[in-house]
Enzyme design. Structure first.
Site, short mmCIF file in Angstrom:
data_model
loop_
_atom_site.label_atom_id
_atom_site.label_comp_id
_atom_site.label_asym_id
_atom_site.label_seq_id
_atom_site.Cartn_x
_atom_site.Cartn_y
_atom_site.Cartn_z
N GLU A 47 0.85 -1.20 0.00
CA GLU A 47 0.00 0.00 0.00
C GLU A 47 0.89 1.24 0.00
O GLU A 47 2.10 1.17 0.11
CB GLU A 47 -0.91 0.03 1.24
N SER A 109 -10.02 1.62 17.14
CA SER A 109 -9.96 2.93 17.78
C SER A 109 -8.55 3.41 18.07
O SER A 109 -8.39 4.43 18.73
CB SER A 109 -10.75 2.90 19.09
N GLY A 111 -5.98 4.01 15.72
CA GLY A 111 -5.26 4.49 14.55
C GLY A 111 -4.74 5.90 14.75
O GLY A 111 -5.12 6.60 15.69
N ASP A 129 -2.84 8.08 18.69
CA ASP A 129 -3.79 7.00 18.90
C ASP A 129 -4.34 6.97 20.31
O ASP A 129 -5.43 6.44 20.56
CB ASP A 129 -3.17 5.65 18.55
N TYR A 134 -9.91 7.25 16.09
CA TYR A 134 -9.87 7.06 14.65
C TYR A 134 -9.17 5.77 14.26
O TYR A 134 -8.34 5.23 14.99
CB TYR A 134 -9.14 8.22 13.97
N ASP A 137 -6.76 5.51 7.54
CA ASP A 137 -6.31 4.71 6.41
C ASP A 137 -5.49 5.50 5.41
O ASP A 137 -4.51 5.01 4.87
CB ASP A 137 -7.52 4.10 5.69
N ASN A 184 -11.94 5.08 2.75
CA ASN A 184 -10.66 4.49 2.38
C ASN A 184 -9.81 5.48 1.59
O ASN A 184 -9.09 6.29 2.13
CB ASN A 184 -10.91 3.19 1.62
N ASP A 235 -10.58 1.12 -3.28
CA ASP A 235 -9.49 1.31 -2.32
C ASP A 235 -8.84 2.67 -2.57
O ASP A 235 -9.54 3.65 -2.79
CB ASP A 235 -8.50 0.14 -2.46
N SER A 236 -7.53 2.73 -2.55
CA SER A 236 -6.81 4.00 -2.69
C SER A 236 -6.95 4.56 -4.10
O SER A 236 -7.24 3.84 -5.06
CB SER A 236 -5.34 3.81 -2.34
#
Length: 324
Positions: A47, A109, A111, A129, A134, A137, A184, A235-236
């Site tokens: 990714e 929770s 991220g 975090d 959050y 992504d 995303n 996705d991205s």
């Protein structure tokens, strides 16, 4: 009475022979990508493709946390550091050269986003975090140095995700849209008036027209110009200099291309997709100053490796914040 042999019978033929048949977009201009570089013979969840000002390509693998650096000329692969946070999902590069790494944490929770040098030094928490809920992504910078990020939480019947804007001093977080299902990919138009967001588990593409302040949605400005089909979902994404949007389709081994109004105008297929290979296409990104697109995918489900593929897009890639 008709025997069972005399009954009309369905057969696997044509599109039904494919592991991931293309139905609604079958008439689009379609090309097949070529292999560019094997990252690993092991299936890694690649990714976060992003190029720095020197043209070096950074990317990561989500589940092991490796940050990779690739020289496009020599194809040399380095691993400058490993993320100290769980499940990193995207890399964006600040104009000062720092890497901003989004991470998913526990997918519920924990991220956040941290910044580091290209070697992983001088770590700084941007979104912590410990003080938020959050699951971050992806993100995209605007020209002021602020950024939008996607909250990857929820699922199809429990839409907890959303999109937020962080001010250039990183002190203020403003919600843009909320109550969506696993926000995303995210991209910003060349004039920074339109924000694109993919909603993975609802299979939707959001087009958000913004006022000049970058956080207020224009009247009737939040629309859904496209509904995707199939498993798993969008996705991205990234844009080119003509404001076309390139969306990786996770679980489908392809990239769909949309014009600036959200109409599909083309698609890029990953080799082997009809046989169920390399379906985890996650992220497209342009080599700076060219129309050459790099796409990452992996073959975890079929026991294969991790690859980068390439094609030429409609136009040159957009020169985003790190190049301004």
């Amino acid at each position: 009475m008709m025997s069972q042999q005399d009954l009309p019978t369905l057969f696997y033929s044509g599109k039904s022979n494919s592991a991931v048949p293309i139905i609604s977009e079958s008439e689009l201009q379609t090309i097949t990508a070529e292999p560019w570089l094997e990252i690993s013979k092991k299936g890694l969840q690649l990714e976060g493709l992003n190029f720095d000002r020197q043209g070096q390509l950074f990317l990561l693998d989500v589940f092991e946390g490796n940050i990779f650096k690739i020289n496009p000329e020599t194809k040399e692969i380095k691993r400058p550091f490993v993320s100290h946070k769980a499940n990193p999902a995207a890399i964006k590069i600040h104009k000062d050269g720092r890497l901003f790494v989004c991470y998913l944490g526990d997918f519920k929770s924990t991220g956040g986003i941290f910044a580091a040098t290209e070697n992983g030094d001088n770590l700084q928490d941007i979104i912590e975090d410990l003080s938020t809920a959050y699951c971050i992504d992806d993100m995209v910078f605007d020209s002021k140095g602020g950024f939008y990020f996607t909250d990857f939480r929820g699922y199809s019947t429990n839409p907890l995700g959303g999109v937020y804007y962080v001010s250039p001093d990183f002190r203020t977080v403003t919600p843009i849209i909320q109550n969506i299902s696993v926000a995303n990919g995210i991209a910003l138009s060349t004039d920074e008036k339109v924000l694109w967001v993919t909603e993975t588990t609802a299979n939707r593409l959001h087009r958000i027209a913004l006022e000049d302040d970058g956080v207020t949605i224009q009247p009737f400005g939040a629309t859904i110009p496209y509904y995707f089909t199939g498993h798993e979902g969008p996705d991205s994404c990234c844009i080119d200099s003509d404001d076309n949007l390139y969306v990786a389709m996770y679980g489908q081994g392809r990239v769909l291309v949309f014009n600036k109004r959200g109409y599909p105008i083309g698609q890029i297929l990953i080799p082997g997709r009809d046989e169920g290979h390399m379906l985890r296409s996650t992220h497209p990104q342009f080599i700076p100053g060219t129309n050459q697109l790099i796409i990452c995918s992996n073959d975890i489900e079929m026991g294969g490796g991790s690859m980068l593929y390439t094609v030429n897009g409609f136009a040159k890639g957009h020169q985003s914040f790190q190049f301004q």
